[in-house]
Design an enzyme around this catalytic site. Structure first.
Site, PDB file in Angstrom:
ATOM      1  N   ALA A   1      51.018  85.089  32.041  1.00 18.87           N
ATOM      2  CA  ALA A   1      50.697  85.122  33.480  1.00 18.87           C
ATOM      3  C   ALA A   1      51.322  83.946  34.225  1.00 18.87           C
ATOM      4  O   ALA A   1      51.035  83.731  35.397  1.00 18.87           O
ATOM      5  CB  ALA A   1      49.179  85.128  33.669  1.00 18.87           C
ATOM      6  N   GLY A   2      52.123  83.155  33.533  1.00 17.01           N
ATOM      7  CA  GLY A   2      52.790  82.031  34.211  1.00 17.01           C
ATOM      8  C   GLY A   2      51.927  80.788  34.294  1.00 17.01           C
ATOM      9  O   GLY A   2      52.234  79.862  35.037  1.00 17.01           O
TER      10      GLY A   2
ATOM     11  N   ALA B   1      49.773  75.892  25.930  1.00 17.35           N
ATOM     12  CA  ALA B   1      48.400  75.398  25.756  1.00 17.35           C
ATOM     13  C   ALA B   1      47.875  75.732  24.363  1.00 17.35           C
ATOM     14  O   ALA B   1      47.252  74.880  23.707  1.00 17.35           O
ATOM     15  CB  ALA B   1      47.486  75.975  26.832  1.00 17.35           C
TER      16      ALA B   1
ATOM     17  N   ASP C   1      56.236  73.184  30.696  1.00 21.38           N
ATOM     18  CA  ASP C   1      54.922  73.707  30.290  1.00 21.38           C
ATOM     19  C   ASP C   1      54.279  72.807  29.232  1.00 21.38           C
ATOM     20  O   ASP C   1      53.074  72.531  29.283  1.00 21.38           O
ATOM     21  CB  ASP C   1      55.051  75.133  29.727  1.00 21.38           C
ATOM     22  CG  ASP C   1      55.384  76.146  30.815  1.00 21.38           C
ATOM     23  OD1 ASP C   1      55.777  75.718  31.921  1.00 21.38           O
ATOM     24  OD2 ASP C   1      55.247  77.353  30.566  1.00 21.38           O
TER      25      ASP C   1
ATOM     26  N   GLY D   1      51.046  78.867  31.574  1.00 18.00           N
ATOM     27  CA  GLY D   1      51.274  77.956  30.438  1.00 18.00           C
ATOM     28  C   GLY D   1      50.457  78.312  29.211  1.00 18.00           C
ATOM     29  O   GLY D   1      50.219  77.447  28.357  1.00 18.00           O
TER      30      GLY D   1
ATOM     31  N   SER E   1      51.098  79.917  26.429  1.00 16.73           N
ATOM     32  CA  SER E   1      51.699  79.706  25.094  1.00 16.73           C
ATOM     33  C   SER E   1      51.776  78.215  24.768  1.00 16.73           C
ATOM     34  O   SER E   1      51.496  77.819  23.629  1.00 16.73           O
ATOM     35  CB  SER E   1      53.074  80.373  24.987  1.00 16.73           C
ATOM     36  OG  SER E   1      53.990  79.787  25.875  1.00 16.73           O
TER      37      SER E   1
HETATM   38  C1  MEV Z   1      57.772  78.902  32.903  1.00 20.78           C
HETATM   39  O1  MEV Z   1      56.408  78.500  33.041  1.00 20.78           O
HETATM   40  C2  MEV Z   1      58.667  77.985  33.684  1.00 20.78           C
HETATM   41  C3  MEV Z   1      60.164  78.326  33.660  1.00 20.78           C
HETATM   42  O2  MEV Z   1      60.803  77.399  34.519  1.00 20.78           O
HETATM   43  C4  MEV Z   1      60.733  78.235  32.265  1.00 20.78           C
HETATM   44  C5  MEV Z   1      60.820  76.798  31.751  1.00 20.78           C
HETATM   45  O3  MEV Z   1      60.637  75.845  32.506  1.00 20.78           O
HETATM   46  O4  MEV Z   1      61.132  76.671  30.561  1.00 20.78           O
HETATM   47  C6  MEV Z   1      60.435  79.724  34.186  1.00 20.78           C
END
Ligand code: MEV
Length: 322
Positions: A111-112, A118, A159, A114, A116
């Site tokens: 879901a963006g 965490a 992340d 973090g 994985s």
């Molecule tokens: C993913 O949470 C963030 C991205 O910028 C990928 C990364 O930073 O490795 C899309």
């Protein structure tokens, strides 16, 4: 052995333990992969926890979502959890056997936020606790990066950094420092419910940059400039200008190909509800949206508007002056 028997073996009291929290990228996702700066904030209300107990005559087992699975049988989507575990066991010279690792996560996956990174942090810290060992921040970062490379190829490290950070951080090329916040503000996170793949989103941006070299580079540079401007607005507590930079970043990310109709719906709803700015956070192609508010009542209004635009969940994060 049945699941219940493993629970009986697991001794909550004696279990080694590790945890980490979610993160939200305020500015700079994707461009950070190309060396541009990014700003990320911890989301401490969403956490992942790992407990490890010793069991007898067994491969390393994971208990999650009511199932017990051996490390060799983890489905591909959990490959980075196996990688984190193996990396940490190797680091502390522990054999890959006779362990039950119980995982609980309140972070929605893919879901963006973090998720994985965490879970990798939580498992690595639990192994460290089991070994009664120590890790420097740099060693932790490297171990999490090893798992993140399995999860999505070429992670920037943002992340891995933000899911351990205590406050807002500025990150560029593996280095980071805390950021000043001039005034209290609220960030509303809205989940589109569409699960994206970071590696696919990163590949999509790569495809755009490779096929539109001049425009692609321009967009990456613009995102870097917007992030640096956002640092100044954050420090001054200028919510209006910070929001404008977020909106401009959303346009650039849309053009790079990581937007989604559900993202546009939540962004529009948040802006109509008066958010100073709204954009995707994380890899995009679904996942979550963030919107900026100047009061808790305003944040509630924005959260309500996002739910009305089919968000599956919202969370409000207080960003405190520092
Ligand atoms: C993913 O949470 C963030 C991205 O910028 C990928 C990364 O930073 O490795 C899309």
């Amino acid at each position: 052995m049945a699941t219940g028997e493993f629970y009986a073996l697991a001794n909550e009291q004696g279990a080694a333990f590790g945890e980490a929290h979610a993160k939200s990228i305020l500015m700079g996702e994707h461009s950070v992969v190309y060396g541009q700066p990014a700003i990320a904030l911890p989301v401490t209300s969403l956490r992942t926890m790992a407990w490890i107990d010793r069991v007898e005559d067994s491969p390393v087992l994971f208990s999650m979502d009511g199932e017990v699975i051996s490390i060799d049988e983890l489905p591909n989507r959990f490959a980075s959890i196996a990688a984190a575990t193996r990396a940490a066991l190797r680091k502390f010279g522990l054999p890959e056997q006779d362990l039950l690792i119980r995982l609980r996560s309140g972070i929605p996956p893919a879901a963006g936020l973090g998720g994985s990174a965490a879970v990798a942090h939580a498992v690595i810290d639990a192994v460290r606790d089991l070994a009664d060992g120590a890790l420097t921040e740099a060693e932790r970062f490297e171990l999490v990066q090893e798992a993140e490379r399995v999860a999505h190829g070429n992670p920037s490290g943002l992340d891995a950094t933000a899911t351990r950070a205590a406050g807002p951080v500025y990150f560029q090329r593996g280095k980071f420092h805390p950021l000043r916040v001039g005034k209290k503000m609220w960030l509303v996170i809205g989940d589109t419910g569409v699960r994206g793949s970071t590696s696919i989103a990163v590949a999509r941006v790569r495809g755009f940059v490779d096929s539109h070299r001049v425009r692609g580079q321009q967009l990456l540079d613009d995102l870097g400039d917007l992030t640096d401007a956002a640092v100044r607005h954050l420090a001054k507590g200028d919510i209006t200008r910070l929001g404008q930079r977020m909106n401009a970043a959303q346009s650039a990310l849309d053009e790079l190909g990581v937007g989604h109709e559900t993202i546009s719906d939540l962004v529009t709803a948040a802006r109509l509800a008066g958010a100073s700015g709204a954009k995707l956070t994380g890899a995009g192609c679904g996942g979550c949206v963030i919107a900026l508010a100047d009061s808790v009542d305003h944040a509630d209004l924005i959260a309500h508007a996002m739910m009305g635009a089919n968000a599956v969940a919202t969370w409000t994060v207080e960003v405190n002056p520092s």
